[in-house]
Design an enzyme around this catalytic site. Structure first.
Site, PDB file in Angstrom:
ATOM      1  N   ARG A  26       0.837  -1.207   0.000  1.00 20.72           N
ATOM      2  CA  ARG A  26       0.000   0.000   0.000  1.00 20.72           C
ATOM      3  C   ARG A  26       0.874   1.260   0.000  1.00 20.72           C
ATOM      4  O   ARG A  26       0.980   1.949  -0.994  1.00 20.72           O
ATOM      5  CB  ARG A  26      -0.943  -0.017   1.223  1.00 20.72           C
ATOM      6  CG  ARG A  26      -2.119   0.972   1.117  1.00 20.72           C
ATOM      7  CD  ARG A  26      -1.777   2.369   1.576  1.00 20.72           C
ATOM      8  NE  ARG A  26      -1.340   2.454   2.967  1.00 20.72           N
ATOM      9  CZ  ARG A  26      -0.879   3.578   3.513  1.00 20.72           C
ATOM     10  NH1 ARG A  26      -0.793   4.694   2.795  1.00 20.72           N
ATOM     11  NH2 ARG A  26      -0.474   3.590   4.775  1.00 20.72           N
ATOM     12  N   HIS A 219       6.365   4.555  12.658  1.00 22.49           N
ATOM     13  CA  HIS A 219       6.448   4.515  11.195  1.00 22.49           C
ATOM     14  C   HIS A 219       7.490   5.552  10.781  1.00 22.49           C
ATOM     15  O   HIS A 219       7.190   6.738  10.691  1.00 22.49           O
ATOM     16  CB  HIS A 219       5.072   4.848  10.607  1.00 22.49           C
ATOM     17  CG  HIS A 219       4.997   4.751   9.116  1.00 22.49           C
ATOM     18  ND1 HIS A 219       4.174   3.852   8.472  1.00 22.49           N
ATOM     19  CD2 HIS A 219       5.611   5.444   8.142  1.00 22.49           C
ATOM     20  CE1 HIS A 219       4.290   3.995   7.172  1.00 22.49           C
ATOM     21  NE2 HIS A 219       5.159   4.976   6.936  1.00 22.49           N
ATOM     22  N   HIS A 221      10.508   7.184   8.281  1.00 22.82           N
ATOM     23  CA  HIS A 221      11.098   7.315   6.947  1.00 22.82           C
ATOM     24  C   HIS A 221      12.589   7.570   7.112  1.00 22.82           C
ATOM     25  O   HIS A 221      13.020   8.180   8.101  1.00 22.82           O
ATOM     26  CB  HIS A 221      10.438   8.455   6.185  1.00 22.82           C
ATOM     27  CG  HIS A 221       9.069   8.129   5.692  1.00 22.82           C
ATOM     28  ND1 HIS A 221       8.506   8.738   4.595  1.00 22.82           N
ATOM     29  CD2 HIS A 221       8.137   7.257   6.132  1.00 22.82           C
ATOM     30  CE1 HIS A 221       7.283   8.256   4.383  1.00 22.82           C
ATOM     31  NE2 HIS A 221       7.043   7.355   5.317  1.00 22.82           N
ATOM     32  N   CYS A 252       5.299   9.547   0.778  1.00 24.75           N
ATOM     33  CA  CYS A 252       3.967  10.135   0.841  1.00 24.75           C
ATOM     34  C   CYS A 252       3.759  11.004  -0.388  1.00 24.75           C
ATOM     35  O   CYS A 252       4.556  11.914  -0.644  1.00 24.75           O
ATOM     36  CB  CYS A 252       3.803  10.978   2.110  1.00 24.75           C
ATOM     37  SG  CYS A 252       2.209  11.818   2.193  1.00 24.75           S
ATOM     38  N   ASN A 261      10.240   4.645   2.931  1.00 23.52           N
ATOM     39  CA  ASN A 261      10.011   4.092   4.264  1.00 23.52           C
ATOM     40  C   ASN A 261      11.239   3.317   4.734  1.00 23.52           C
ATOM     41  O   ASN A 261      12.102   2.932   3.936  1.00 23.52           O
ATOM     42  CB  ASN A 261       8.822   3.127   4.217  1.00 23.52           C
ATOM     43  CG  ASN A 261       7.512   3.818   3.966  1.00 23.52           C
ATOM     44  OD1 ASN A 261       7.025   4.563   4.795  1.00 23.52           O
ATOM     45  ND2 ASN A 261       6.918   3.570   2.807  1.00 23.52           N
TER      46      ASN A 261
END
Length: 310
Positions: A26, A219, A221, A252, A261
């Site tokens: 995703r 999460h 990056h 993003c 990521n």
């Protein structure tokens, strides 16, 4: 294939087990310029499950106008091989997305919120406060359907338009999501500017507000090369769920400075060396990333993939 030497952390500060929330299908693919065929996406997900993942975020029901790459969400969900004990969460932005999730028999969803006014306007076309008006009906329906809901909170550690973000503001917005019914809150370093001390401060602010680390995920990056260092700090603070993307894919689409990521392979290499169990097979991940890189027409940005597959 080379493996890291296993030397567990002598301080005992790290958990014995970490759950990796795999976001590659995703978040990893959502802003790819070339549309990846649905059959490749389903094969990607199946390979990730075969590698040992128990959570694979499969797709999103965002309107195809905004994320064309994921317009085939229903087809992908219909094509993946279901496995016992494996969850396939789907990002659901609004009531219409919830309709589609119910139609597809989804059991785990996620909503995507902003910790800042600027990003709420850019990403959701709503203000920091009014974004909750969009989430409330989704959450209510999810609870009625018996779905589990995860809350993503973006721009937690810095905003490319607003600059620094007050941890107190992050906690206030995060608590709102939890109070609405999210079972877990994923704290996103959307533009990759977090540093170890900042991560510790934000997590302790949540703890001081009565939020247990069992309800928090991270999460990160790797824009500034800090994702693994930040992850170690989060684990020391009690977090046991870490988001990562196989091959380091993604970013993003609404934040230009948000590069890839944290690569799942880089994370697994580090955790394997620390003796922290993930249940994920590194060799299978490297093979999967190499395979996907072939479909995308470029090498994987993951350092571990490049070292082991090169």
């Amino acid at each position: 294939m080379r493996r890291p030497q296993v030397l567990p952390d002598p301080t005992g500060a790290l958990p014995d087990r970490v759950t990796i929330w795999e976001v590659g299908p995703r978040d990893g693919l959502q802003n790819e310029a070339t549309v990846v065929p649905a059959a490749v996406k389903t094969a990607f997900i199946d390979r990730l499950v075969a590698a040992g993942h128990t959570i694979v975020e499969a797709t999103s029901f965002v309107h195809p106008k905004w994320v064309p790459q994921l317009a085939d969400a229903a087809e992908v969900l219909a094509g993946i091989t279901r496995a016992e004990g494996v969850a396939f969460p789907v990002l659901v932005p609004n009531d219409r997305g919830m309709d589609r999730a119910i139609e597809c028999g989804v059991t785990d969803i996620a909503v995507f919120a902003s910790a800042t006014e600027a990003f709420a306007q850019k990403n959701l076309n709503r203000g920091l406060e009014s974004q909750f008006e969009m989430f409330e009906p989704v959450m209510a329906r999810a609870q009625a359907e018996g779905m589990r809901v995860r809350g993503y909170l973006s721009m937690v550690f810095g905003d490319q338009w607003e600059g620094d973000v007050d941890p107190a503001q992050v906690v206030t917005v995060g608590r709102r999501l939890l109070d609405l019914g999210c079972h877990q809150l994923s704290l996103g370093d959307t533009i990759g500017v977090a540093t170890a001390g900042h991560v510790r401060a934000v997590l302790r602010a949540f703890a001081d507000a009565g939020v247990g680390m069992d309800r928090i995920a991270v999460h990160f990056h790797d824009t500034y090369g800090q994702a693994l260092a930040n992850t170690v700090v989060a684990l020391e603070e009690g977090v046991t769920v870490v988001d990562a993307s196989t091959g380091g894919l993604g970013g993003c689409p609404y934040a230009e400075s948000a590069t890839g990521n944290l690569a799942t392979e880089d994370l697994v290499w580090m955790l394997d060396g620390l003796g922290v169990h993930t249940g994920v097979d590194l060799a299978a991940l490297v093979d999967t990333s190499t395979w996907m890189a072939g479909h995308l027409g470029r090498p994987s940005p993951s350092r571990v993939v490049r070292a082991l597959a090169g």
